[in-house]
Motif scaffolding. Sequence first.
Motif, PDB file in Angstrom:
ATOM      1  N   ALA A   1       0.184   1.335  -3.854  1.00  0.00           N
ATOM      2  CA  ALA A   1       0.156   0.293  -2.831  1.00  0.00           C
ATOM      3  C   ALA A   1      -0.088   0.906  -1.451  1.00  0.00           C
ATOM      4  O   ALA A   1      -0.882   0.390  -0.654  1.00  0.00           O
ATOM      5  N   LYS A   2       0.571   2.016  -1.173  1.00  0.00           N
ATOM      6  CA  LYS A   2       0.409   2.667   0.133  1.00  0.00           C
ATOM      7  C   LYS A   2      -1.028   3.129   0.349  1.00  0.00           C
ATOM      8  O   LYS A   2      -1.566   3.035   1.453  1.00  0.00           O
ATOM      9  N   VAL A   3      -1.640   3.615  -0.722  1.00  0.00           N
ATOM     10  CA  VAL A   3      -3.040   4.042  -0.614  1.00  0.00           C
ATOM     11  C   VAL A   3      -3.918   2.841  -0.282  1.00  0.00           C
ATOM     12  O   VAL A   3      -4.808   2.914   0.575  1.00  0.00           O
ATOM     13  N   SER A   4      -3.668   1.710  -0.953  1.00  0.00           N
ATOM     14  CA  SER A   4      -4.487   0.515  -0.705  1.00  0.00           C
ATOM     15  C   SER A   4      -4.259  -0.049   0.697  1.00  0.00           C
ATOM     16  O   SER A   4      -5.157  -0.645   1.287  1.00  0.00           O
ATOM     17  N   TRP A   5      -3.049   0.149   1.249  1.00  0.00           N
ATOM     18  CA  TRP A   5      -2.757  -0.342   2.597  1.00  0.00           C
ATOM     19  C   TRP A   5      -3.396   0.539   3.681  1.00  0.00           C
ATOM     20  O   TRP A   5      -3.648   0.071   4.786  1.00  0.00           O
ATOM     21  N   GLY A   6      -3.626   1.791   3.344  1.00  0.00           N
ATOM     22  CA  GLY A   6      -4.167   2.723   4.326  1.00  0.00           C
ATOM     23  C   GLY A   6      -3.059   3.499   5.010  1.00  0.00           C
ATOM     24  O   GLY A   6      -1.958   2.979   5.234  1.00  0.00           O
ATOM     25  N   GLU A   7      -3.347   4.735   5.333  1.00  0.00           N
ATOM     26  CA  GLU A   7      -2.330   5.622   5.896  1.00  0.00           C
ATOM     27  C   GLU A   7      -1.717   5.076   7.183  1.00  0.00           C
ATOM     28  O   GLU A   7      -0.515   5.209   7.429  1.00  0.00           O
ATOM     29  N   GLU A   8      -2.548   4.402   7.992  1.00  0.00           N
ATOM     30  CA  GLU A   8      -2.056   3.922   9.285  1.00  0.00           C
ATOM     31  C   GLU A   8      -1.103   2.731   9.144  1.00  0.00           C
ATOM     32  O   GLU A   8      -0.322   2.429  10.059  1.00  0.00           O
ATOM     33  N   ASN A   9      -1.150   2.024   7.989  1.00  0.00           N
ATOM     34  CA  ASN A   9      -0.325   0.823   7.790  1.00  0.00           C
ATOM     35  C   ASN A   9       0.802   1.004   6.784  1.00  0.00           C
ATOM     36  O   ASN A   9       1.706   0.170   6.705  1.00  0.00           O
ATOM     37  N   ALA A  10       0.738   2.066   5.995  1.00  0.00           N
ATOM     38  CA  ALA A  10       1.626   2.202   4.836  1.00  0.00           C
ATOM     39  C   ALA A  10       3.104   2.090   5.195  1.00  0.00           C
ATOM     40  O   ALA A  10       3.849   1.311   4.579  1.00  0.00           O
ATOM     41  N   ASP A  11       3.553   2.855   6.176  1.00  0.00           N
ATOM     42  CA  ASP A  11       4.981   2.840   6.527  1.00  0.00           C
ATOM     43  C   ASP A  11       5.410   1.473   7.060  1.00  0.00           C
ATOM     44  O   ASP A  11       6.483   0.964   6.720  1.00  0.00           O
ATOM     45  N   GLN A  12       4.562   0.894   7.893  1.00  0.00           N
ATOM     46  CA  GLN A  12       4.875  -0.416   8.476  1.00  0.00           C
ATOM     47  C   GLN A  12       5.000  -1.482   7.393  1.00  0.00           C
ATOM     48  O   GLN A  12       5.947  -2.284   7.405  1.00  0.00           O
TER      49      GLN A  12
END
Length: 315
Positions: free
Chosen positions: A115-126
Amino acid sequence: MKQKVCRLGILLLIILLIPCGITYLLSGKGSKSSGTKNDSIRIRVEENGVDKEYSLDTYIMMAMAADIPVTYELETLKAQATILRTYVYVVAKKNETNSLKADDIGLQYKALNAAKVSWGEENADQYEKKLLKAIEDTNNMVVTYNDDLIIPLFHPVSIGMTRSSKQAIGEDIAYLASVESKGDVQSTDYMKISSIPKETVVEQLKKVYPDCNVSKDSLEDDIDIEKRDEDGYIKSIQIGDESITGDEFANFFELNSTNFYIETYEDSLRFICKGKGHGLGLSQYGANFMALQGYKYDEILEYYFTQTQVVEYIQ
């Protein structure tokens, strides 16, 4: 009550053929809103061929990552978390165990790393924090009708009105009444037009139904919609000499729902499809529209699931 839930189980088996998020066949009486503690449920899932065990909260996060846009409003995500928690409790009560397999539940889920990969590194934590907050803010909250846990159906986009259980399965279930969902008309999935060459349609149909007796030259006559419900969802459709359900047809041609019309366009068939999913229960897009208007998650749930209450699940 038992007969109604059995009927709903039949419906759930049918709607496996189109994306809906809930895919477990239930039967028997509803579960009282007491008994299973949130942190006591463990769920085993398979990731890359390896079995892993997770807490209920982590599983809910994985299911949300697969089933609803994380860009939706926080109140929408809270509503979804409550739906998923309610459903898992129903399954746990039915199976009389706090140790479940993902296959027992039947929901889609996505590994958090994926899921984090699909969200993108800049959005994953948020986004991870956003899902976690939705789960924590609704800790142990469930949806009930007459003190029983409901079977909380949901779908991505309605046709502007949700579908009633009476139309879908011919049985009144109080919390699955038709309600207005105005915001859905703004969704890109509210209406989708798919065009498929007639030759391709014939080839694909004959692969699955070799004796269906359809041809390219008479295809518009060979495909006949036999029965719709009052909301426009197709119950059955005649394919040459074969009669199949609308769900089978929609699944076969990857249509968003069974609420579609067919027309000839040059050398192709056009499928004009309204809504996405089975149309029962909560519309995720409609719920998000309500959240944008300032409604809280419990108000959203109690609107889409009529005559219900959002309450704490107490041991």
